[in-house]
Enzyme design. Structure first.
Site, short mmCIF file in Angstrom:
data_model
loop_
_atom_site.label_atom_id
_atom_site.label_comp_id
_atom_site.label_asym_id
_atom_site.label_seq_id
_atom_site.Cartn_x
_atom_site.Cartn_y
_atom_site.Cartn_z
N ALA A 182 0.87 -1.18 0.00
CA ALA A 182 0.00 0.00 0.00
C ALA A 182 0.90 1.23 0.00
O ALA A 182 2.06 1.17 0.42
CB ALA A 182 -0.90 -0.02 1.23
N GLY B 96 0.60 -5.07 0.88
CA GLY B 96 -0.60 -5.19 0.04
C GLY B 96 -0.35 -5.97 -1.24
O GLY B 96 -1.28 -6.53 -1.82
N GLU C 11 -0.62 -9.50 -0.23
CA GLU C 11 -2.04 -9.73 0.04
C GLU C 11 -2.86 -9.82 -1.25
O GLU C 11 -3.80 -10.61 -1.34
CB GLU C 11 -2.57 -8.61 0.95
CG GLU C 11 -1.99 -8.70 2.36
CD GLU C 11 -2.19 -7.42 3.18
OE1 GLU C 11 -1.82 -6.33 2.69
OE2 GLU C 11 -2.73 -7.50 4.29
N GLU D 239 4.83 -4.88 7.26
CA GLU D 239 4.11 -3.78 7.93
C GLU D 239 4.65 -3.46 9.31
O GLU D 239 4.65 -2.30 9.72
CB GLU D 239 2.61 -4.11 8.03
CG GLU D 239 1.86 -4.04 6.69
CD GLU D 239 1.92 -5.33 5.90
OE1 GLU D 239 2.66 -6.26 6.29
OE2 GLU D 239 1.21 -5.42 4.88
N1 COA Z 1 4.56 3.09 -0.90
C1 COA Z 1 4.93 4.24 -1.48
N2 COA Z 1 6.04 4.36 -2.23
C2 COA Z 1 6.80 3.26 -2.38
C3 COA Z 1 6.47 2.03 -1.80
C4 COA Z 1 5.29 1.97 -1.03
N3 COA Z 1 4.86 0.83 -0.46
N4 COA Z 1 7.43 1.13 -2.13
C5 COA Z 1 8.31 1.79 -2.89
N5 COA Z 1 7.96 3.07 -3.05
C6 COA Z 1 8.63 4.14 -3.80
C7 COA Z 1 9.86 4.63 -3.08
O1 COA Z 1 9.51 5.57 -2.08
C8 COA Z 1 10.64 5.22 -4.22
O2 COA Z 1 10.08 6.48 -4.54
P1 COA Z 1 11.06 7.73 -4.89
O3 COA Z 1 11.79 7.29 -6.12
O4 COA Z 1 10.11 8.85 -5.14
O5 COA Z 1 11.94 7.90 -3.71
C9 COA Z 1 10.31 4.28 -5.38
O6 COA Z 1 9.11 3.61 -5.02
C10 COA Z 1 11.38 3.23 -5.61
O7 COA Z 1 11.60 2.55 -4.40
P2 COA Z 1 13.03 2.37 -3.73
O8 COA Z 1 12.84 2.17 -2.28
O9 COA Z 1 13.95 3.47 -4.15
O10 COA Z 1 13.51 1.01 -4.44
P3 COA Z 1 14.57 -0.04 -3.87
O11 COA Z 1 14.82 -1.00 -4.97
O12 COA Z 1 15.74 0.65 -3.25
O13 COA Z 1 13.80 -0.81 -2.68
C11 COA Z 1 11.92 -1.97 -1.70
C12 COA Z 1 12.72 -1.63 -2.98
C13 COA Z 1 10.68 -2.73 -2.13
C14 COA Z 1 12.80 -2.88 -0.79
C15 COA Z 1 11.55 -0.67 -0.94
O14 COA Z 1 10.97 0.22 -1.87
C16 COA Z 1 10.56 -0.88 0.19
O15 COA Z 1 10.94 -1.36 1.25
N6 COA Z 1 9.29 -0.48 -0.04
C17 COA Z 1 8.28 -0.50 0.99
C18 COA Z 1 7.77 -1.91 1.21
C19 COA Z 1 6.71 -1.91 2.30
O16 COA Z 1 6.97 -1.63 3.46
N7 COA Z 1 5.47 -2.30 1.92
C20 COA Z 1 4.36 -2.38 2.84
C21 COA Z 1 3.60 -1.12 2.89
S1 COA Z 1 2.27 -1.22 4.04
#
Ligand code: COA
Length: 269
Positions: free
Chosen positions: A75, A120, A123, A143
Site C-alpha cells: 500500500a 498489500g 495480500e 508492515e
Molecule cells: N509506498 C509508497 N512508495 C513506495 C512504496 C510503497 N509501499 N514502495 C516503494 N515506493 C517508492 C519509493 O519511495 C521510491 O520512490 P522515490 O523514487 O520517489 O523515492 C520508489 O518507489 C522506488 O523505491 P526504492 O525504495 O527506491 O527502491 P529499492 O529498490 O531501493 O527498494 C523496496 C525496494 C521494495 C525494498 C523498498 O521500496 C521498500 O521497502 N518499499 C516498501 C515496502 C513496504 O513496506 N510495503 C508495505 C507497505 S504497508
C-alpha cells in the site's frame, strides 16, 4: 481455442491495463516509478478492471501482474502516513472489498509475481487462486517495520495459505523471502525465469479456460467458502454442488465427449 483473438488492449487506465486473448484476461498494474504501490487511485483502477472482466461472459481465467521490478511493493506509504484511524479503516476496507471481489470472480486468477510482492502486494497475490513467481520475486509482510499490521487481509489469508506458524514468522519479523522459499512453504505454486513467467501463467490460464467453466466456478466457490465451515458442513456443500453439476449441459457434453473419444466444447451452461 475457439474464438481466439490477437492480444488487444481492451481497457487502459492510468494505473491498470487490461488486455485479453481468447478466454484469458491479463491485468497489469502500471505505476513502476513507485513500484506499483497501491494508492487509492491504483486501487480504484484495479476495482474498475475487476468489475470489467467480471462482466465479460467469454472470460474464463485471468492473470494479474506488475510492470517493472515490482509486482506491488505494498500500500502507498506516502498516502497513508497522515491518515487518521477512521481514514485508515476506510482505506483498509477498500482493499478488502476489491480483494474479496477477486476471490468472488467465477473464474481462476493467477498472480504472476514478477518482483516485489510486499504488504498489500503479497495480500493481492493471496487473493488470487494461486501464485506463479519469477526467480526475481520477493515476498513479505513488512508492515511491522512501519509500526502497523497487514490491512488488506494478510493476517487472515496468509495463515490459511501457508499455515499459522509460517504466517506468524513472516508477519512478526517483516522479513522478505525469495521465490524458492515461497515455493518451499507453499506460497508460490511454481517458479520461472523472469522472461518465461508471463507465458507460463498465460498458458496455465489458457489450459484452465478449456475446462468446464461452471465446474471451475463451483470448485472455486467450495474451496473458498469451505474453510469457513466445519468439515461435515463443507462436505454437505460439496454434495449439493456435485448434484447441481448434473443439471448442466457442460456435464452432458464433458461425459459424452469422453465416451465419444472427442474433445469437449464447454459452453458454460
Ligand atoms: N509506498 C509508497 N512508495 C513506495 C512504496 C510503497 N509501499 N514502495 C516503494 N515506493 C517508492 C519509493 O519511495 C521510491 O520512490 P522515490 O523514487 O520517489 O523515492 C520508489 O518507489 C522506488 O523505491 P526504492 O525504495 O527506491 O527502491 P529499492 O529498490 O531501493 O527498494 C523496496 C525496494 C521494495 C525494498 C523498498 O521500496 C521498500 O521497502 N518499499 C516498501 C515496502 C513496504 O513496506 N510495503 C508495505 C507497505 S504497508
Amino acid at each position: 481455442m475457439a474464438g481466439r483473438v490477437p492480444w488487444a488492449t481492451v481497457l487502459a487506465m492510468t494505473f491498470v491495463e487490461v488486455t485479453h486473448a481468447g478466454h484469458v484476461s491479463t491485468l497489469t498494474i502500471n505505476r513502476p516509478d513507485k513500484l506499483n504501490a497501491l494508492s487509492e487511485q491504483v486501487l480504484g483502477d484495479l476495482n474498475t478492471a475487476i468489475e470489467h472482466i467480471s462482466g465479460l461472459d467469454h472470460v474464463r481465467a485471468a492473470v494479474i501482474t506488475g510492470t517493472g521490478k515490482a509486482f506491488v511493493a505494498g500500500a502507498d506509504i506516502a498516502a497513508m502516513r497522515d491518515m487518521h484511524p477512521a481514514q485508515a479503516r476506510e482505506f483498509g476496507a477498500m482493499g478488502h472489498r476489491i480483494f474479496r471481489a477477486i476471490e468472488e470472480l467465477r473464474f481462476p486468477v493467477i498472480a504472476a509475481v514478477n518482483g516485489f510482492a510486499l504488504g498489500g502486494g503479497c495480500e493481492l497475490a493471496l487473493a488470487c487462486d494461486f501464485i506463479y513467481a519469477s526467480t526475481k520475486a520477493k515476498f513479505g509482510q513488512p508492515e511491522v517495520n512501519l509500526g502497523i499490521i497487514p490491512g488488506f487481509g494478510g493476517t487472515q489469508r496468509l495463515p490459511r495459505r501457508v499455515g499459522s506458524a509460517m504466517a506468524r514468522e513472516l508477519i512478526y519479523t517483516g522479513k522478505m523471502i525469495n521465490a524458492d522459499e515461497a515455493l518451499r512453504i507453499g506460497l508460490a505454486n511454481a517458479v520461472f525465469e523472469p522472461d518465461e513467467l508471463l507465458a507460463a501463467a498465460t498458458k496455465a490460464a489458457e489450459e484452465m479456460a478449456t475446462k468446464g467453466p461452471l465446474a471451475i466456478a463451483s470448485a472455486k466457490r467450495l474451496i473458498r467458502d469451505g474453510m469457513d465451515h466445519s468439515l461435515p458442513q463443507a462436505n454437505e456443500l460439496e454434495m449439493d454442488a456435485f448434484g447441481e453439476g448434473f443439471g448442466t449441459a457442460d456435464q452432458t457434453e464433458g461425459m459424452s465427449a469422453f465416451l465419444e473419444k472427442r474433445t469437449p466444447e464447454f459452453k458454460g451452461v
